[in-house]
Design an enzyme around this catalytic site. Structure first.
Site, PDB file in Angstrom:
ATOM      1  N   GLY B  53       0.822  -1.192   0.000  1.00 46.56           N
ATOM      2  CA  GLY B  53       0.000   0.000   0.000  1.00 46.56           C
ATOM      3  C   GLY B  53       0.864   1.252   0.000  1.00 46.56           C
ATOM      4  O   GLY B  53       1.962   1.254   0.553  1.00 46.56           O
ATOM      5  N   SER B  54       0.382   2.321  -0.620  1.00 47.41           N
ATOM      6  CA  SER B  54       1.097   3.595  -0.556  1.00 47.41           C
ATOM      7  C   SER B  54       0.855   4.247   0.806  1.00 47.41           C
ATOM      8  O   SER B  54       0.063   3.769   1.611  1.00 47.41           O
ATOM      9  CB  SER B  54       0.644   4.509  -1.694  1.00 47.41           C
ATOM     10  OG  SER B  54       1.040   3.967  -2.936  1.00 47.41           O
ATOM     11  N   GLY B  55       1.554   5.357   1.037  1.00 46.40           N
ATOM     12  CA  GLY B  55       1.430   6.042   2.320  1.00 46.40           C
ATOM     13  C   GLY B  55       2.588   5.757   3.258  1.00 46.40           C
ATOM     14  O   GLY B  55       2.648   6.296   4.358  1.00 46.40           O
ATOM     15  N   HIS B  56       3.516   4.873   2.803  1.00 48.00           N
ATOM     16  CA  HIS B  56       4.694   4.545   3.614  1.00 48.00           C
ATOM     17  C   HIS B  56       5.974   5.112   2.997  1.00 48.00           C
ATOM     18  O   HIS B  56       7.071   4.688   3.343  1.00 48.00           O
ATOM     19  CB  HIS B  56       4.845   3.029   3.736  1.00 48.00           C
ATOM     20  CG  HIS B  56       3.646   2.315   4.249  1.00 48.00           C
ATOM     21  ND1 HIS B  56       3.125   2.568   5.491  1.00 48.00           N
ATOM     22  CD2 HIS B  56       2.848   1.362   3.687  1.00 48.00           C
ATOM     23  CE1 HIS B  56       2.060   1.784   5.678  1.00 48.00           C
ATOM     24  NE2 HIS B  56       1.866   1.050   4.604  1.00 48.00           N
ATOM     25  N   LYS B 104       5.769  -7.693   2.682  1.00 47.70           N
ATOM     26  CA  LYS B 104       5.497  -7.450   4.098  1.00 47.70           C
ATOM     27  C   LYS B 104       4.295  -8.314   4.509  1.00 47.70           C
ATOM     28  O   LYS B 104       3.331  -8.451   3.744  1.00 47.70           O
ATOM     29  CB  LYS B 104       5.170  -5.971   4.352  1.00 47.70           C
ATOM     30  CG  LYS B 104       6.293  -5.028   3.921  1.00 47.70           C
ATOM     31  CD  LYS B 104       6.162  -3.621   4.486  1.00 47.70           C
ATOM     32  CE  LYS B 104       4.915  -2.854   4.094  1.00 47.70           C
ATOM     33  NZ  LYS B 104       4.725  -2.694   2.634  1.00 47.70           N
ATOM     34  N   ASP B 109      -1.476  -8.228   0.998  1.00 50.19           N
ATOM     35  CA  ASP B 109      -0.232  -8.343   0.242  1.00 50.19           C
ATOM     36  C   ASP B 109       0.130  -9.812   0.019  1.00 50.19           C
ATOM     37  O   ASP B 109       0.534 -10.208  -1.071  1.00 50.19           O
ATOM     38  CB  ASP B 109       0.918  -7.649   0.993  1.00 50.19           C
ATOM     39  CG  ASP B 109       0.766  -6.137   1.024  1.00 50.19           C
ATOM     40  OD1 ASP B 109       0.329  -5.559   0.014  1.00 50.19           O
ATOM     41  OD2 ASP B 109       1.079  -5.525   2.051  1.00 50.19           O
ATOM     42  N   HIS B 215      -0.002   1.263   9.871  1.00 51.14           N
ATOM     43  CA  HIS B 215      -1.259   1.800   9.342  1.00 51.14           C
ATOM     44  C   HIS B 215      -2.078   2.396  10.479  1.00 51.14           C
ATOM     45  O   HIS B 215      -3.270   2.606  10.345  1.00 51.14           O
ATOM     46  CB  HIS B 215      -2.072   0.701   8.670  1.00 51.14           C
ATOM     47  CG  HIS B 215      -1.296  -0.109   7.684  1.00 51.14           C
ATOM     48  ND1 HIS B 215      -0.603  -1.232   8.034  1.00 51.14           N
ATOM     49  CD2 HIS B 215      -1.083   0.080   6.358  1.00 51.14           C
ATOM     50  CE1 HIS B 215      -0.002  -1.732   6.960  1.00 51.14           C
ATOM     51  NE2 HIS B 215      -0.264  -0.952   5.935  1.00 51.14           N
TER      52      HIS B 215
END
Lengths: 329, 329
Positions: B53-56, B104, B109, B215
């Site tokens: 996921g993006s945001g990391h 991860k 995922d 998250h």
């Protein structure tokens, strides 16, 4: 106030100890944390010294090392370092070719670096950085503020000093790069100075401070939160107006986070600024994107455009090895 | 919600466009932003592919380049990329030596990378990263979560792949580095997922979430805000217990910011963690300090300790040229 600290009084010294431990291959800490210096001095080169209030990390300590600064003097948070610190730094890193001080244009820094310049018993010059086009005069300064463009001046002068340029030539180069560099920022939230314990300014949940300074000083106006494209248009427009760029001009673009802004948003701003620059036929020859000149945990960003010639771009590209900028080695 | 965006729907693609423009010397963007790939593939080496996921950010796109990943697949914010993205990435960067997926440990995922592994028509292996010692099972996962240690696995495997290690050997090395790596984090504030428009969790002005996930998932417990030394003691203590380190062990220490934490505080945490490690006669052989595996604008940090042998440390030291990590070139 939510911060990862033990005690407001010891916060800076504990952080400097951690910094020096983490980067022991590059830097050494001066006595009592008065300055951070390059671990291995290079005899015969002009010593570049900067500094200023802490809270803007990685500026300036993160830029000490090969190809950039020889020493940086950290003041307390948002407070100028003292002339004693600058003198101690100069005595530690000067090797016979003189000292160049790089100073952001804030009244406290200007006064203290001037006193230091009078105290050192070696040849010295001072380059003043005042790249912020948002406002003339401000809370802490007469004239324009020095902000994120400072790192560009430090990088280019660092490369020129590393190859052996003499003091007068560095002074001219620094003034030229400063003149070719313009910045403007926007804040979405305030920062909180630990010693104050409360936000520096109040801002509504739907507002932003356009033209903010890096200590949370007022900018041009407080307006409703706008979209990224609108923000990019205003910031970049003010910069283009200041620099009077011609179509075809090549520039270095620095999109800088203030400390609390995710990379996702900074790259989105890069994209937004690109559109504005493309509309003016300005060519982005180099990029730097990240939180390099910060205001503690403030959310927001600044845009810096530096109209560099080929020789200056080559100095930007030259190898650098510091805690925060590293390439070519 | 205060963010530098135009529209929640286009945020990710605009940011990827900015990223690709800023780092055009290193990366290229796959069709429709399905993946970011290394600009110049190296024929004959095993292709390393990660994503999530993006945001990391900078994880994972910021780690694409020489000596690290060949491709990264960005999902929507905090949402797994699709098997189609992974398949497209594999087809773009595989050159005959097979594909190693680095994943991860989150259910989405894991499921999607497993589907991709079944779809690709080349030799492949998967290394699962689950370095978070805070909790067993969590909001989005069965078993331990994969967090900041992921970048250590990616860096070391990247160096080994670059020198030509074959697929099976890389798989073994990745599993070994994951096993030698442990992390735990703390949050002072929540992040806000743009599509949700409100904070992921509520937290009091004097509270912190000990053992938080990247998250904003719950950790071990919600407690009163403590000093940095106490926080370092709890985070590092849990890690040391998990790794069963012996006195004299050399480690890589990563103090990682979650996106809204100033460098000043991260270096202070380095200093605090050092004291705990020194008390256990653990020697910090390498440091990395900064916001590398983030949770949008969340304030807080994680500590990662990786007990590497000399050969693994040499791979850590090997040249790397990505947007977020660069040395030796």
């Amino acid at each position: 106030m939510k911060k990862l600290i033990n005690d407001v009084e010891t916060m800076l010294s504990e952080s400097l100890d951690g910094f020096a431990a983490a980067h022991a291959d590059i830097v050494a800490l001066g006595e009592a944390g008065q300055f951070v210096r390059r671990r291995t001095p290079k005899p015969g080169k002009v010593a570049l010294i900067s500094g200023g209030g802490s809270g803007h990390e990685p500026l300036h300590t993160g830029f000490v090392g090969h190809g950039m600064l020889d020493a940086a003097c950290p003041g307390q948070i948002f407070t100028s370092p003292t002339p004693d610190q600058m003198l101690a730094a100069a005595q530690s890193v000067e090797t016979g070719a003189g000292v160049l001080f790089i100073v952001k244009n804030y009244s406290g820094d200007m006064m203290n670096f001037q006193m230091a310049a009078e105290m050192v018993d070696c040849d010295n010059e001072t380059v003043v950085v005042n790249d912020d086009v948002a406002v003339e005069n401000s809370t802490y300064t007469t004239g324009r503020r020095g902000v994120a463009g400072t790192l560009i001046v430090e990088k280019i002068l660092g490369a020129a000093a590393e190859r052996g340029d003499p003091l007068r030539k560095l002074k001219q180069l620094g003034d030229a790069v400063n003149k070719a560099t313009a910045s403007m920022g926007v804040a979405l939230t305030s920062c909180t100075v630990p010693a104050a314990g409360k936000p520096t300014f109040q801002i509504g949940g739907d507002e932003m401070e356009m033209g903010v300074g890096i200590h949370g000083e007022p900018g041009r106006r407080r307006i409703k939160l706008a979209g990224a494209d609108d923000i990019a248009h205003e910031l970049t427009g003010a910069i283009l107006k200041d620099l009077s760029l011609k179509a075809g001009q090549q520039v270095l673009l620095l999109v800088n986070g203030f400390g609390g802004t995710p990379m996702l948003e900074l790259y989105l701003m890069v994209n937004a600024v690109h559109k504005v620059l493309a509309g003016h036929q300005v060519k982005v020859a180099r990029h730097l994107t990240g939180s390099y000149v910060t205001s503690l945990e403030m959310a927001g960003c600044s845009v810096t455009v530096s109209a560099l010639d080929d020789a200056q771009l080559a100095l930007w590209d030259a190898p650098v090895h510091t805690a925060a900028l590293r390439w070519g080695m």
